[in-house]
Design a protein around this motif. Structure first.
Motif, PDB file in Angstrom:
ATOM      1  N   GLU A 118       0.828  -1.211   0.000  1.00  0.00           N
ATOM      2  CA  GLU A 118       0.000   0.000   0.000  1.00  0.00           C
ATOM      3  C   GLU A 118       0.862   1.260   0.000  1.00  0.00           C
ATOM      4  OE1 GLU A 118      -3.420   0.397   2.413  1.00  0.00           O
ATOM      5  OE2 GLU A 118      -4.183  -1.597   1.953  1.00  0.00           O
TER       6      GLU A 118
ATOM      7  N   VAL B 276      -1.521  -4.880   3.051  1.00  0.00           N
ATOM      8  CA  VAL B 276      -2.911  -4.559   3.371  1.00  0.00           C
ATOM      9  C   VAL B 276      -3.073  -3.339   4.274  1.00  0.00           C
ATOM     10  CG1 VAL B 276      -3.743  -6.905   3.048  1.00  0.00           C
ATOM     11  CG2 VAL B 276      -2.867  -6.208   5.289  1.00  0.00           C
ATOM     12  N   ALA B 277      -2.001  -2.600   4.571  1.00  0.00           N
ATOM     13  CA  ALA B 277      -2.165  -1.478   5.500  1.00  0.00           C
ATOM     14  C   ALA B 277      -1.081  -0.422   5.370  1.00  0.00           C
ATOM     15  CB  ALA B 277      -2.174  -1.997   6.934  1.00  0.00           C
ATOM     16  N   LEU B 278      -1.522   0.819   5.638  1.00  0.00           N
ATOM     17  CA  LEU B 278      -0.606   1.921   5.911  1.00  0.00           C
ATOM     18  C   LEU B 278      -0.785   2.199   7.408  1.00  0.00           C
ATOM     19  CD1 LEU B 278      -1.371   4.305   2.905  1.00  0.00           C
ATOM     20  CD2 LEU B 278       0.822   3.211   3.387  1.00  0.00           C
ATOM     21  N   PRO B 279       0.186   1.848   8.222  1.00  0.00           N
ATOM     22  CA  PRO B 279       0.026   2.000   9.679  1.00  0.00           C
ATOM     23  C   PRO B 279      -0.110   3.463  10.115  1.00  0.00           C
ATOM     24  CG  PRO B 279       1.791   0.461   9.154  1.00  0.00           C
ATOM     25  CD  PRO B 279       1.427   1.163   7.878  1.00  0.00           C
TER      26      PRO B 279
ATOM     27  N   LEU C  99       2.602  11.605   8.951  1.00  0.00           N
ATOM     28  CA  LEU C  99       1.564  11.943   7.975  1.00  0.00           C
ATOM     29  C   LEU C  99       0.651  13.035   8.523  1.00  0.00           C
ATOM     30  CD1 LEU C  99      -0.002  11.575   5.365  1.00  0.00           C
ATOM     31  CD2 LEU C  99      -1.233   9.675   6.435  1.00  0.00           C
TER      32      LEU C  99
ATOM     33  N   PHE D 284      -6.591  12.943   0.168  1.00  0.00           N
ATOM     34  CA  PHE D 284      -5.548  11.924   0.288  1.00  0.00           C
ATOM     35  C   PHE D 284      -5.972  10.688  -0.508  1.00  0.00           C
ATOM     36  CE2 PHE D 284      -3.498   8.303   2.477  1.00  0.00           C
ATOM     37  CZ  PHE D 284      -2.173   8.738   2.506  1.00  0.00           C
TER      38      PHE D 284
ATOM     39  N   HIS E 256      -4.972   6.570  -1.433  1.00  0.00           N
ATOM     40  CA  HIS E 256      -4.140   5.424  -1.076  1.00  0.00           C
ATOM     41  C   HIS E 256      -4.557   4.213  -1.896  1.00  0.00           C
ATOM     42  CE1 HIS E 256      -7.504   4.324   1.628  1.00  0.00           C
ATOM     43  NE2 HIS E 256      -6.972   3.128   1.732  1.00  0.00           N
TER      44      HIS E 256
ATOM     45  N   HIS F 157      -5.152  -0.036  -2.516  1.00  0.00           N
ATOM     46  CA  HIS F 157      -5.537  -1.327  -1.946  1.00  0.00           C
ATOM     47  C   HIS F 157      -4.966  -2.428  -2.842  1.00  0.00           C
ATOM     48  CE1 HIS F 157      -9.285  -0.166   0.696  1.00  0.00           C
ATOM     49  NE2 HIS F 157      -8.177   0.411   1.103  1.00  0.00           N
ATOM     50  N   PRO F 158      -4.765  -3.614  -2.293  1.00  0.00           N
ATOM     51  CA  PRO F 158      -4.231  -4.700  -3.118  1.00  0.00           C
ATOM     52  C   PRO F 158      -5.259  -5.210  -4.126  1.00  0.00           C
ATOM     53  CG  PRO F 158      -4.812  -5.507  -0.940  1.00  0.00           C
ATOM     54  CD  PRO F 158      -4.973  -4.015  -0.899  1.00  0.00           C
TER      55      PRO F 158
ATOM     56  N   SER G  36     -12.397   0.425   3.743  1.00  0.00           N
ATOM     57  CA  SER G  36     -12.532  -0.427   4.925  1.00  0.00           C
ATOM     58  C   SER G  36     -13.075   0.429   6.075  1.00  0.00           C
ATOM     59  CB  SER G  36     -11.166  -0.989   5.321  1.00  0.00           C
ATOM     60  OG  SER G  36     -10.298   0.067   5.726  1.00  0.00           O
TER      61      SER G  36
ATOM     62  N   ASP H  68     -10.453   2.712   7.083  1.00  0.00           N
ATOM     63  CA  ASP H  68     -10.391   3.882   6.200  1.00  0.00           C
ATOM     64  C   ASP H  68     -11.422   4.935   6.614  1.00  0.00           C
ATOM     65  OD1 ASP H  68      -8.423   2.697   4.613  1.00  0.00           O
ATOM     66  OD2 ASP H  68      -9.860   1.933   3.149  1.00  0.00           O
TER      67      ASP H  68
ATOM     68  N   THR I 110     -10.728   6.731   9.838  1.00  0.00           N
ATOM     69  CA  THR I 110      -9.593   7.650   9.680  1.00  0.00           C
ATOM     70  C   THR I 110     -10.015   8.898   8.918  1.00  0.00           C
ATOM     71  OG1 THR I 110      -7.905   5.923   9.812  1.00  0.00           O
ATOM     72  CG2 THR I 110      -7.305   7.926   8.632  1.00  0.00           C
ATOM     73  N   PHE I 111     -10.807   8.733   7.860  1.00  0.00           N
ATOM     74  CA  PHE I 111     -11.324   9.903   7.139  1.00  0.00           C
ATOM     75  C   PHE I 111     -12.009  10.862   8.130  1.00  0.00           C
ATOM     76  CE2 PHE I 111     -12.486   7.133   3.136  1.00  0.00           C
ATOM     77  CZ  PHE I 111     -11.143   6.891   2.903  1.00  0.00           C
TER      78      PHE I 111
ATOM     79  N   TRP J 198     -11.313  11.779  -0.791  1.00  0.00           N
ATOM     80  CA  TRP J 198     -10.552  10.566  -0.486  1.00  0.00           C
ATOM     81  C   TRP J 198     -10.602   9.638  -1.700  1.00  0.00           C
ATOM     82  CZ3 TRP J 198      -8.057  11.018   4.050  1.00  0.00           C
ATOM     83  CH2 TRP J 198      -8.583  11.906   4.991  1.00  0.00           C
TER      84      TRP J 198
ATOM     85  N   ASP K 195     -11.516   8.202  17.800  1.00  0.00           N
ATOM     86  CA  ASP K 195     -10.550   7.829  16.775  1.00  0.00           C
ATOM     87  C   ASP K 195      -9.336   8.758  16.771  1.00  0.00           C
ATOM     88  OD1 ASP K 195     -11.805   5.515  15.683  1.00  0.00           O
ATOM     89  OD2 ASP K 195     -13.339   6.832  14.860  1.00  0.00           O
TER      90      ASP K 195
ATOM     91  N   PRO L  15      -5.645  13.075  15.284  1.00  0.00           N
ATOM     92  CA  PRO L  15      -6.443  12.008  14.670  1.00  0.00           C
ATOM     93  C   PRO L  15      -5.561  10.829  14.291  1.00  0.00           C
ATOM     94  CG  PRO L  15      -6.035  13.742  13.090  1.00  0.00           C
ATOM     95  CD  PRO L  15      -5.550  14.258  14.415  1.00  0.00           C
ATOM     96  N   LYS L  16      -6.135   9.638  14.351  1.00  0.00           N
ATOM     97  CA  LYS L  16      -5.398   8.466  13.870  1.00  0.00           C
ATOM     98  C   LYS L  16      -5.242   8.570  12.363  1.00  0.00           C
ATOM     99  CE  LYS L  16      -9.339   5.319  13.112  1.00  0.00           C
ATOM    100  NZ  LYS L  16      -9.008   4.635  11.875  1.00  0.00           N
ATOM    101  N   THR L  17      -4.248   7.914  11.809  1.00  0.00           N
ATOM    102  CA  THR L  17      -4.013   8.024  10.363  1.00  0.00           C
ATOM    103  C   THR L  17      -3.805   6.688   9.649  1.00  0.00           C
ATOM    104  OG1 THR L  17      -1.625   8.298  10.628  1.00  0.00           O
ATOM    105  CG2 THR L  17      -2.963  10.307  10.626  1.00  0.00           C
ATOM    106  N   PRO L  18      -4.168   5.549  10.212  1.00  0.00           N
ATOM    107  CA  PRO L  18      -3.959   4.303   9.457  1.00  0.00           C
ATOM    108  C   PRO L  18      -5.007   4.108   8.360  1.00  0.00           C
ATOM    109  CG  PRO L  18      -5.073   3.797  11.483  1.00  0.00           C
ATOM    110  CD  PRO L  18      -4.769   5.276  11.524  1.00  0.00           C
ATOM    111  N   PHE L  19      -4.594   3.435   7.310  1.00  0.00           N
ATOM    112  CA  PHE L  19      -5.510   3.035   6.239  1.00  0.00           C
ATOM    113  C   PHE L  19      -5.309   1.543   6.033  1.00  0.00           C
ATOM    114  CE2 PHE L  19      -4.447   7.446   5.593  1.00  0.00           C
ATOM    115  CZ  PHE L  19      -5.664   8.035   5.323  1.00  0.00           C
ATOM    116  N   GLY L  20      -6.378   0.846   5.689  1.00  0.00           N
ATOM    117  CA  GLY L  20      -6.226  -0.589   5.516  1.00  0.00           C
ATOM    118  C   GLY L  20      -7.209  -1.165   4.529  1.00  0.00           C
ATOM    119  N   ALA L  21      -6.750  -2.160   3.794  1.00  0.00           N
ATOM    120  CA  ALA L  21      -7.618  -2.803   2.814  1.00  0.00           C
ATOM    121  C   ALA L  21      -8.636  -3.680   3.510  1.00  0.00           C
ATOM    122  CB  ALA L  21      -6.794  -3.629   1.853  1.00  0.00           C
TER     123      ALA L  21
END
Lengths: 165, 87
Positions: free
Chosen positions: A4, A27-30, A35, A49, A51, A53-54, A62, A65, A68-69, A82, B59, B81-87
């Motif tokens: 990612e 599968v992730a941007l920690p 950032l 922003f 990003h 996905h696989p 998700s 996601d 976080t948004f 986004w 969050d 704010p948290k900043t993780p993104f995940g599939a």
């Protein structure tokens, strides 16, 4: 195996910052303090922003996601765009309300020029430069409503669609 | 004066940045810190940040920074704010 990647976009739809942390994975941007610092420093000119996905096909946000948004927007005090891309397609999302996570897909009629670079940074087995054709979603945002989205959002979308769907 | 075991609490919310008026224990839990700041945001208790009656920091994350001699003579707790993104 892809990995990612993310990119922060300004109001001229140009990249501000490529988010390629060492701890990113398939599968992730920690979570990243760095950032957030970049977003805050550019708060006057940030549009959104993107990003990756696989895999290929139409990607979807998700729960991670979406939350976080919402968190970033509440800190900034304004809404952002986004984008999420896969190997072959991308979507754009924005908040329409009324609930905290009521984000819907926009029409995504035009693929920004940095999207190919985002796919390249995501190291898809075949990145955008080598694909014979990029499949850009052409259908209405209202054609695909994820089942888990709540009834309030669904009714709002139906209203926006003139009740046709 | 912020004591050795205390910390300043700073939060970024609604496009602004501000501090809780009073220091808290540097060892306070994330949950307690988020609860205190949420209440302050909802009641206008953080100078410089608008009252937000439905403020929600579930969050957000708490970053902890120990004091640095000659740079920042106090411990700092920052909510962002948290900043993780995940599939």
């Amino acid at each position: 195996m892809s990995i990612e990647a993310g990119v922060l976009i300004d109001l001229d739809c140009e990249p501000i910052y490529w988010h390629l942390p060492k701890n990113r994975n398939t599968v992730a941007l920690p979570d990243s303090r760095e950032l957030w610092d970049v977003i805050w420093e550019n708060r006057e000119r940030v549009l959104g922003f993107a990003h990756s996905h696989p895999g290929s096909g139409t990607p979807g946000p998700s729960y991670e996601d979406l939350t976080t948004f919402a968190a970033i927007e509440s800190a900034l005090g304004r809404r952002l765009c986004w984008w999420i891309t896969s190997d072959t397609q991308f979507i754009e999302l924005c908040w329409v309300g009324p609930k905290k996570l009521s984000y819907v897909r926009g029409p995504a009629m035009w693929e920004p020029p940095w999207m190919a670079q985002l796919r390249k940074e995501s190291k898809y087995p075949r990145h955008a430069d080598t694909l014979p054709e990029i499949a850009i979603p052409k259908e209405s945002v209202f054609d695909e409503l994820p089942k888990e989205w709540d009834a309030a959002t669904a009714s709002l979308m139906i209203k926006s669609d003139g009740g046709k769907s | 004066m912020i004591q050795e075991h205390e910390a300043r609490v700073n939060v970024t919310f609604a496009g602004a940045n501000g501090d809780l008026p009073d220091p808290v224990s540097f060892d306070a839990t994330d949950g307690d810190i988020k609860q205190w700041v949420t209440e302050a945001l909802r009641t206008g208790g953080i100078p410089g940040i608008q009252v937000t009656e439905d403020a929600d920091l579930n969050d957000f994350v708490v970053d902890r920074f120990a004091k640095v001699e000659g740079v920042r003579p106090f411990n700092l707790l920052q909510l962002r704010p948290k900043t993780p993104f995940g599939a």
